[in-house]
Every structure is written in structure tokens, then in C-alpha cells.
Design a protein around this motif. Structure first.
Motif, PDB file in Angstrom:
ATOM      1  N   LEU A   1       1.240  30.855  -3.169  1.00 57.75           N
ATOM      2  CA  LEU A   1       1.630  29.761  -4.161  1.00 57.75           C
ATOM      3  C   LEU A   1       3.347  29.842  -4.243  1.00 57.75           C
ATOM      4  CD1 LEU A   1       1.649  27.897  -6.843  1.00 57.75           C
ATOM      5  CD2 LEU A   1       0.904  29.999  -7.942  1.00 57.75           C
ATOM      6  N   ILE A   2       3.830  31.333  -4.115  1.00 61.50           N
ATOM      7  CA  ILE A   2       5.221  31.762  -4.291  1.00 61.50           C
ATOM      8  C   ILE A   2       5.938  31.043  -3.102  1.00 61.50           C
ATOM      9  CG2 ILE A   2       6.778  33.665  -4.047  1.00 61.50           C
ATOM     10  CD1 ILE A   2       4.915  35.209  -5.488  1.00 61.50           C
ATOM     11  N   TRP A   3       5.297  31.347  -2.012  1.00 64.22           N
ATOM     12  CA  TRP A   3       5.846  30.723  -0.922  1.00 64.22           C
ATOM     13  C   TRP A   3       5.922  29.284  -0.984  1.00 64.22           C
ATOM     14  CZ3 TRP A   3       9.344  32.830   2.350  1.00 64.22           C
ATOM     15  CH2 TRP A   3       9.722  34.126   2.309  1.00 64.22           C
ATOM     16  N   ARG A   4       4.851  28.510  -1.353  1.00 67.79           N
ATOM     17  CA  ARG A   4       4.902  27.077  -1.396  1.00 67.79           C
ATOM     18  C   ARG A   4       6.191  26.747  -2.249  1.00 67.79           C
ATOM     19  NH1 ARG A   4       1.307  23.395  -0.024  1.00 67.79           N
ATOM     20  NH2 ARG A   4      -0.575  24.001   0.951  1.00 67.79           N
ATOM     21  N   LEU A   5       6.288  27.084  -3.307  1.00 70.00           N
ATOM     22  CA  LEU A   5       7.362  27.038  -4.094  1.00 70.00           C
ATOM     23  C   LEU A   5       8.951  27.234  -3.507  1.00 70.00           C
ATOM     24  CD1 LEU A   5       6.362  28.484  -7.579  1.00 70.00           C
ATOM     25  CD2 LEU A   5       6.496  26.034  -6.691  1.00 70.00           C
TER      26      LEU A   5
END
Length: 305
Positions: free
Chosen positions: A133-137
Motif C-alpha cells: 500500500l505504501i509503495w502504491r502511493l
């Protein structure tokens, strides 16, 4: 008198035999768990890989090595194998070099270094869902952190997860960010075992930092370097979660891993025997990695002897 003497000698023997049996009883729970959770599944997987079995009907026939022959002819398996090896080749050197660099930088007393150690190690306790989720953002096109940095530099934004050439390096970058804490801590533990007197003697001889690192630090931590490299190589060959959540194996199967191939063969195509054959191929890769570690350690021992 002679009979009493012989009976007195036999008592310690009986006691030692009882002690040996009691020791086996203490070991028995571990042995039983090892056989039930590791040895039996391994043998069952080998047996399944030699059969053509449908997961729904649970009916099958003996296929021998046909499953493995089909794997070698399967372009998707070859692509997944190549992606897995490339992913391990990207992550393993980055884990070793970055982990060692962080350990060298944080190998000093102080509150700041202690906080930084916790920060770098803290990412490793996050779940794969949070990490993706962090790296998608971060990698979100036009609105993500990477896009804002590129816009600030006057450059056009990119979408790494949608690019066939950038998707796998992007997943590797997220994986290194996620797992760098453990290699760093292993290197820190090794560095703190080196006596400071050795560095003080080198400083008195006006030895440069590079020569001290090359001739003192690296030889002292070579076992940790081998351990980190081999364990990370084996771990990255089992990549699944971050690929599944970030790219779903795309674009154009450029990030499809071997574990994802096994997962889809079992739960989407319902081919239990074929999936087991793919799992055995993955097992052979990891076995080769463990054999490499043993060979390197034996070579180091022979060099020191």
C-alpha cells in the motif's frame, strides 16, 4: 561378595540406559513435529509431482516425469523462472551492500544511531499488505511521491508498475526497503565482535579507512556476508505477496514469479500434480542455494586451516 559387587556395577549401567531413554523422550516431540511438518510434506509433494491429479475430483494417474517435461515446455514456467532468478539477482546484492553500508554507518554509540536502527529495522515488521500500500502511493502515476519529485525537477512522470522494463526493479526496490533491517542487524552484530584494538593499531600505522575496511573488516565478517547473501537469495526466490499485490504478475507477465505460477496452477487451473512439480523445481533452486552456502563455508575453513 562377588555377586554383590557385580550387582553394584550393574546399577550404574541401568541408570545410564534409563538416562539415554529419557533423553530420547525429550527429543521425541521435536522429531515428531519435524517429520510431520517437514519430511512428510516433502515426500508427499514429490509423490504428487509424479501424478496427474485434479484438485476438484482428487482423481489422478501416475504420470512419472511427464509433469516435469511439460514444465520445461511451458513458456509461462520458463518466464516465471527467469523473472524469479532476475528478481533474486536484483535484491540479493542490494540487500548485502545496503545492509553493510547501514551497519557501518550505525555502528557507533548514541541515541540518534539507536533511533535510526529502530527506524530501518521497523519496516521489517510491517505486513506485506501495508508495504505494498505504501509503495502504491509512492509509485502512483501523476499523484504519487515519485511523480511529485519528477515534476519538481521538471521531468515527466512515469508509471513504473505499468512499464514492462521497470515493474520488476520497482518491486525489488520495495522489497529491499521492506527487508533491509535484518541484514543490517546481522552485520551490526558481526561488526561489534571485532576488537577495537585492531583498528587502533591500524590507525597508529596511518592506515586509511578503505584499507582498514578491506583488510580488517571484510575478513572478520566474511561469514556474515555469505550468510546474508545466501539466505536473501533463497528468500527472494520465494517472492509472492508483493508481486501479487503490486502488479498481479504484469505487465505482460514481466513480474510473474515462480510461486505465483505454482499458485495459479493449483487454485486457478486445479492441476495439483503440475503445481507440485513446479514446487519441486523451486525446492531444487533453494537446495542449490543451501549447497552454495555449505560449499563457501567449507572453502573458508580450508583457507583458514
Amino acid at each position: 561378595m562377588m555377586r554383590d559387587h557385580l550387582s553394584s556395577l550393574a546399577k550404574p549401567l541401568r541408570r545410564s540406559g534409563a538416562t539415554n531413554w529419557s533423553g530420547l523422550l525429550f527429543v521425541a516431540p521435536f522429531v515428531l513435529c519435524y517429520l510431520a511438518l517437514l519430511v512428510w510434506p516433502l515426500l508427499s509433494g514429490i509423490w504428487l509431482s509424479l501424478h496427474a491429479i485434479d484438485l476438484l475430483s482428487n482423481l489422478g494417474r501416475m504420470a512419472g516425469v511427464l509433469n516435469f517435461i511439460d514444465l520445461l515446455r511451458d513458456e509461462m514456467f520458463i518466464r516465471s523462472l527467469r523473472n524469479t532468478l532476475l528478481f533474486a539477482a536484483l535484491c540479493t546484492p542490494a540487500m548485502v551492500i545496503t545492509g553493510l553500508a547501514l551497519a557501518l554507518a550505525l555502528n557507533r554509540p548514541g541515541r540518534t544511531t539507536a533511533i535510526l536502527r529502530g527506524v530501518f529495522f521497523g519496516a521489517g515488521v510491517l505486513s506485506v499488505t501495508i508495504v505494498t500500500l505504501i509503495w502504491r502511493l509512492v509509485l502512483m502515476p501523476d499523484r504519487g511521491m515519485l511523480a511529485n519529485v519528477l515534476h519538481g525537477a521538471g521531468l515527466a512522470s512515469v508509471a513504473p508498475l505499468q512499464n514492462e522494463w521497470l515493474a520488476l526493479p520497482a518491486v525489488a526496490l520495495a522489497t529491499v526497503w521492506w527487508g533491509i533491517g535484518m541484514p543490517m542487524m546481522l552485520f551490526l552484530a558481526s561488526l561489534q565482535q571485532i576488537p577495537h584494538d585492531v583498528y587502533e593499531a591500524a590507525a597508529l600505522d596511518n592506515t586509511s579507512r578503505w584499507r582498514s575496511f578491506r583488510h580488517i573488516t571484510l575478513p572478520a565478517i566474511r561469514h556474515s556476508v555469505i550468510l546474508v547473501a545466501v539466505t536473501q537469495m533463497i528468500a527472494q526466490m520465494q517472492v509472492f505477496g508483493q508481486v501479487q499485490l503490486l502488479t498481479q504478475g504484469g505487465p505482460n507477465n514481466s513480474t510473474r514469479s515462480l510461486v505465483m505460477f505454482i499458485f495459479e496452477a493449483m487454485f486457478e487451473q486445479w492441476q495439483l500434480g503440475y503445481a507440485a512439480a513446479g514446487a519441486q523445481a523451486l525446492f531444487l533452486l533453494m537446495l542449490a542455494g543451501m549447497s552454495l552456502q555449505g560449499w563457501l563455508e567449507r572453502r573458508e575453513r580450508k583457507a583458514l586451516a
